[in-house]
Design an enzyme around this catalytic site. Sequence first.
Site, mmCIF file in Angstrom:
data_model
loop_
_atom_site.group_PDB
_atom_site.id
_atom_site.type_symbol
_atom_site.label_atom_id
_atom_site.label_comp_id
_atom_site.label_asym_id
_atom_site.label_seq_id
_atom_site.Cartn_x
_atom_site.Cartn_y
_atom_site.Cartn_z
ATOM 1 N N ARG A 3 -67.782 64.201 -18.752
ATOM 2 C CA ARG A 3 -66.971 63.728 -19.863
ATOM 3 C C ARG A 3 -67.810 63.489 -21.107
ATOM 4 O O ARG A 3 -67.304 62.989 -22.102
ATOM 5 C CB ARG A 3 -66.282 62.444 -19.454
ATOM 6 C CG ARG A 3 -64.766 62.504 -19.647
ATOM 7 C CD ARG A 3 -64.163 61.336 -18.932
ATOM 8 N NE ARG A 3 -62.810 61.116 -19.267
ATOM 9 C CZ ARG A 3 -61.808 61.157 -18.383
ATOM 10 N NH1 ARG A 3 -62.039 61.487 -17.121
ATOM 11 N NH2 ARG A 3 -60.594 60.867 -18.742
ATOM 12 N N ARG A 31 -45.804 59.014 -17.828
ATOM 13 C CA ARG A 31 -46.430 59.564 -16.627
ATOM 14 C C ARG A 31 -46.310 58.669 -15.396
ATOM 15 O O ARG A 31 -46.447 57.447 -15.478
ATOM 16 C CB ARG A 31 -47.899 59.794 -16.983
ATOM 17 C CG ARG A 31 -48.748 60.319 -15.894
ATOM 18 C CD ARG A 31 -49.958 60.927 -16.468
ATOM 19 N NE ARG A 31 -51.018 59.952 -16.702
ATOM 20 C CZ ARG A 31 -52.279 60.295 -16.861
ATOM 21 N NH1 ARG A 31 -52.619 61.568 -16.837
ATOM 22 N NH2 ARG A 31 -53.193 59.384 -17.066
HETATM 23 P P1 AMP Z 1 -58.801 59.769 -15.803
HETATM 24 O O1 AMP Z 1 -58.088 59.446 -14.536
HETATM 25 O O2 AMP Z 1 -59.568 61.036 -15.725
HETATM 26 O O3 AMP Z 1 -57.909 59.704 -17.024
HETATM 27 O O4 AMP Z 1 -59.906 58.600 -16.000
HETATM 28 C C1 AMP Z 1 -59.508 57.254 -16.118
HETATM 29 C C2 AMP Z 1 -60.649 56.419 -16.636
HETATM 30 O O5 AMP Z 1 -61.753 56.476 -15.703
HETATM 31 C C3 AMP Z 1 -61.247 56.845 -17.967
HETATM 32 O O6 AMP Z 1 -60.514 56.356 -19.072
HETATM 33 C C4 AMP Z 1 -62.643 56.246 -17.868
HETATM 34 O O7 AMP Z 1 -62.617 54.853 -18.094
HETATM 35 C C5 AMP Z 1 -62.989 56.466 -16.396
HETATM 36 N N1 AMP Z 1 -63.651 57.771 -16.182
HETATM 37 C C6 AMP Z 1 -63.123 58.879 -15.582
HETATM 38 N N2 AMP Z 1 -63.999 59.885 -15.560
HETATM 39 C C7 AMP Z 1 -65.124 59.418 -16.170
HETATM 40 C C8 AMP Z 1 -66.396 59.992 -16.482
HETATM 41 N N3 AMP Z 1 -66.722 61.256 -16.163
HETATM 42 N N4 AMP Z 1 -67.292 59.202 -17.115
HETATM 43 C C9 AMP Z 1 -67.028 57.925 -17.427
HETATM 44 N N5 AMP Z 1 -65.838 57.345 -17.179
HETATM 45 C C10 AMP Z 1 -64.894 58.069 -16.558
#
Ligand code: AMP
Length: 214
Positions: free
Chosen positions: A88, A127
Amino acid sequence: MNIILFGPPGVGKGTQGVKLAQTNDMVHLAMGDLLRAAVSEKTDLGIKAKTFMDAGQLVPDDVVIGMIESRIVLDDAKAGFLLDGFPRNVAQAKALQTMLAEHGLDVDHIIFMFASNEALLERLCGRLICSACSFGFHRHYSPPKTEGICDQCGSALYQRADDTEEVISQRLEVYVEQTSPLLEYYGDDEVFCKVNAEAGLEQVYEALLTAVKG
Ligand code: AMP
């Protein structure tokens, strides 16, 4: 086959990633799901991560890099994995490159999914996610057949704690500042491609299938 799927929050990485991974016998490794599991198990790491997630910020690199490395070496990832939400930022992308080289692994496709800001906001606000298989639904555009229940596996659906207007706008800002530079980082890679995710679920899925077959 190993795939990296990246793009803004709400673009459909989770929904499409689960399906794409199932079709190709790959394990779907969603960083957000791994973190949410750690949060609900109240592990030390989960407790640390929760503060960042609740605020719509990225969890520190050392935490997520360690988590992904311990996951890709497990047996079920040997047949192939789809990374959803990792890397990310550029530091994570560099760490991933090093880690894959150390384990003798390669990436076959790097797919960037994109959609307009209006579409992202609309999707995130309505969602619903399956608590067991992570399949995504939408209150208006793709509701489950039975309210609150996943069509795929029959488990309960939930709305994510970070799918509130305030946290969503923070997550979109973080995406622009920290994740979008990956476009430049991966842009010239021969396995990189872009998929327009503005269309309906089936159409986007077809585009992804074409991307991984092409
Ligand atoms: P997501 O489910 O992919 O939308 O991720 C939800 C949350 O998890 C994000 O808003 C971040 O706080 C954390 N997160 C997910 N992937 C990462 C990553 N690669 N690096 C850092 N934080 C992450």
